[in-house]
Design a protein around this motif. Structure first.
Motif, PDB file in Angstrom:
ATOM      1  N   GLY A 139     -55.746 -24.377 -39.055  1.00 38.04           N
ATOM      2  CA  GLY A 139     -55.615 -22.936 -38.863  1.00 38.04           C
ATOM      3  C   GLY A 139     -56.984 -22.298 -38.718  1.00 38.04           C
ATOM      4  O   GLY A 139     -58.020 -22.939 -38.911  1.00 38.04           O
ATOM      5  N   GLU A 140     -56.993 -21.028 -38.351  1.00 36.39           N
ATOM      6  CA  GLU A 140     -58.245 -20.286 -38.268  1.00 36.39           C
ATOM      7  C   GLU A 140     -58.771 -20.023 -39.680  1.00 36.39           C
ATOM      8  O   GLU A 140     -58.000 -19.769 -40.610  1.00 36.39           O
ATOM      9  N   ASP A 142     -60.258 -17.544 -41.046  1.00 38.25           N
ATOM     10  CA  ASP A 142     -59.908 -16.248 -41.627  1.00 38.25           C
ATOM     11  C   ASP A 142     -58.467 -16.255 -42.138  1.00 38.25           C
ATOM     12  O   ASP A 142     -58.170 -15.681 -43.196  1.00 38.25           O
ATOM     13  N   GLU A 143     -57.588 -16.884 -41.390  1.00 42.85           N
ATOM     14  CA  GLU A 143     -56.190 -16.982 -41.798  1.00 42.85           C
ATOM     15  C   GLU A 143     -56.055 -17.810 -43.077  1.00 42.85           C
ATOM     16  O   GLU A 143     -55.331 -17.441 -44.009  1.00 42.85           O
ATOM     17  N   ILE A 144     -56.765 -18.935 -43.125  1.00 46.39           N
ATOM     18  CA  ILE A 144     -56.718 -19.809 -44.297  1.00 46.39           C
ATOM     19  C   ILE A 144     -57.269 -19.081 -45.522  1.00 46.39           C
ATOM     20  O   ILE A 144     -56.682 -19.122 -46.612  1.00 46.39           O
ATOM     21  N   SER A 145     -58.384 -18.392 -45.346  1.00 41.00           N
ATOM     22  CA  SER A 145     -58.983 -17.634 -46.441  1.00 41.00           C
ATOM     23  C   SER A 145     -58.049 -16.539 -46.936  1.00 41.00           C
ATOM     24  O   SER A 145     -57.897 -16.328 -48.148  1.00 41.00           O
ATOM     25  N   ASN A 146     -57.403 -15.855 -46.017  1.00 41.26           N
ATOM     26  CA  ASN A 146     -56.479 -14.783 -46.389  1.00 41.26           C
ATOM     27  C   ASN A 146     -55.296 -15.333 -47.168  1.00 41.26           C
ATOM     28  O   ASN A 146     -54.865 -14.746 -48.180  1.00 41.26           O
ATOM     29  N   ASN A 147     -54.749 -16.468 -46.703  1.00 41.62           N
ATOM     30  CA  ASN A 147     -53.621 -17.086 -47.410  1.00 41.62           C
ATOM     31  C   ASN A 147     -54.015 -17.441 -48.835  1.00 41.62           C
ATOM     32  O   ASN A 147     -53.275 -17.168 -49.785  1.00 41.62           O
ATOM     33  N   TYR A 148     -55.164 -18.057 -48.977  1.00 43.87           N
ATOM     34  CA  TYR A 148     -55.619 -18.513 -50.291  1.00 43.87           C
ATOM     35  C   TYR A 148     -55.904 -17.327 -51.219  1.00 43.87           C
ATOM     36  O   TYR A 148     -55.569 -17.352 -52.403  1.00 43.87           O
ATOM     37  N   THR A 149     -56.508 -16.285 -50.675  1.00 37.94           N
ATOM     38  CA  THR A 149     -56.957 -15.159 -51.492  1.00 37.94           C
ATOM     39  C   THR A 149     -55.826 -14.217 -51.872  1.00 37.94           C
ATOM     40  O   THR A 149     -55.741 -13.755 -53.019  1.00 37.94           O
TER      41      THR A 149
END
Length: 272
Positions: A139-140, A142-149
């Motif tokens: 995944g992108e 930013d998308e991965i970071s958003n999911n995790y956060t």
């Protein structure tokens, strides 16, 4: 249909749930992130007529013990090694869906190919993160970071994430509320803090070396979902030219289109 299962104490106070059905060559199914053996209901019934089908609920998933330690893919790999050794399975065919593919490649990474007859993975790249735009990744960033956060910081946020994840990413057709509930029923049993830990563990995994060994040495195939085919197919052909590629549906194509999926998998298994 839920199968009657078994439990194996993979370590003290940690039980691994698994289905063991049929006879013949062992066909071992490993589900993706937070999902369970129930995802493979149509494959368990179908393939147990001619194979010995093993399907697991990994540690902290579904009916297996929820534990505060070992919630990473290195431990999931070790758990699979212990289970297959306990069952004394030889010349297995491994089938990994999504992050379950990290476990099947990890089994090869840990033990080599002496006990693996063939490997099948479903819609998973061995390299989840990359700065190379030509690589197939998870995944992108930013998308991965958003999911995790934001999407895994409470059980409620995780459930709210899993619903659109299921309806928009997993399948093509419109699902009823009952179908959505069925799909995520066992997934959301995994607490958010464990799901979050495993999400990070998966995203920071790199199984390129194991995937190349498989591609060079034994029969292998990869199912790629249609939305990922434009990047996934060129990546696979360039890096793993001997691996058979099938394109079908969305991420959970084996559940949505079981007859098509099983027919394609049958064709591959005939060559093994």
């Amino acid at each position: 249909m839920l199968e009657e299962g078994n439990y194996f104490e993979v370590e003290p106070n940690v039980d691994l749930y698994y289905v063991d059905k049929g006879e013949g060559v062992p066909l071992v199914f490993v589900p993706g992130w937070t999902f369970t053996s129930d995802a493979f209901e149509y494959q368990i019934d179908y393939y147990s007529k001619n194979y010995r089908v093993i399907a697991i609920d990994p540690r902290s998933y579904g009916r297996s013990t929820i534990t505060l330690h070992g919630n990473n893919y290195s431990t999931h790999i070790n758990d699979l090694v212990k289970l297959l050794d306990y069952l004394k399975l030889k010349n297995v065919i491994l089938v990994g869906w999504s992050f379950g593919g990290l476990v099947t490649w990890g089994y090869v990474e840990k033990l080599g190919l002496s006990n693996v007859k063939a490997l099948v993975n479903i819609d998973v790249t061995p390299k989840q993160l990359s700065i190379n735009k030509e690589d197939w990744v998870g995944g992108e960033i930013d998308e991965i970071s958003n999911n995790y956060t934001y999407n895994m910081n409470s059980d409620r946020s995780l459930k709210n994430f899993m619903i659109p994840f299921t309806t928009e990413f997993m399948v093509e057709r419109k699902l009823s509320e009952e179908e959505v509930d069925k799909i995520i029923k066992y997934s959301i049993r995994t607490p958010h803090y464990i799901a979050r830990e495993l999400y990070a563990s998966g995203m920071f995994s790199n199984k390129i070396k194991a995937a190349k060994l498989v591609d060079d040495s034994i029969p292998s195939c990869m199912f790629i979902s249609e939305p990922r085919a434009s990047i996934g197919v060129p990546f696979m052909k360039k890096n793993f030219p001997n691996t058979h590629i099938f394109i079908l549906g969305h991420h959970m194509m084996f559940w949505e289109y079981p007859h098509k999926f099983n027919r394609l998998l049958d064709g591959f298994l005939e060559t093994v």
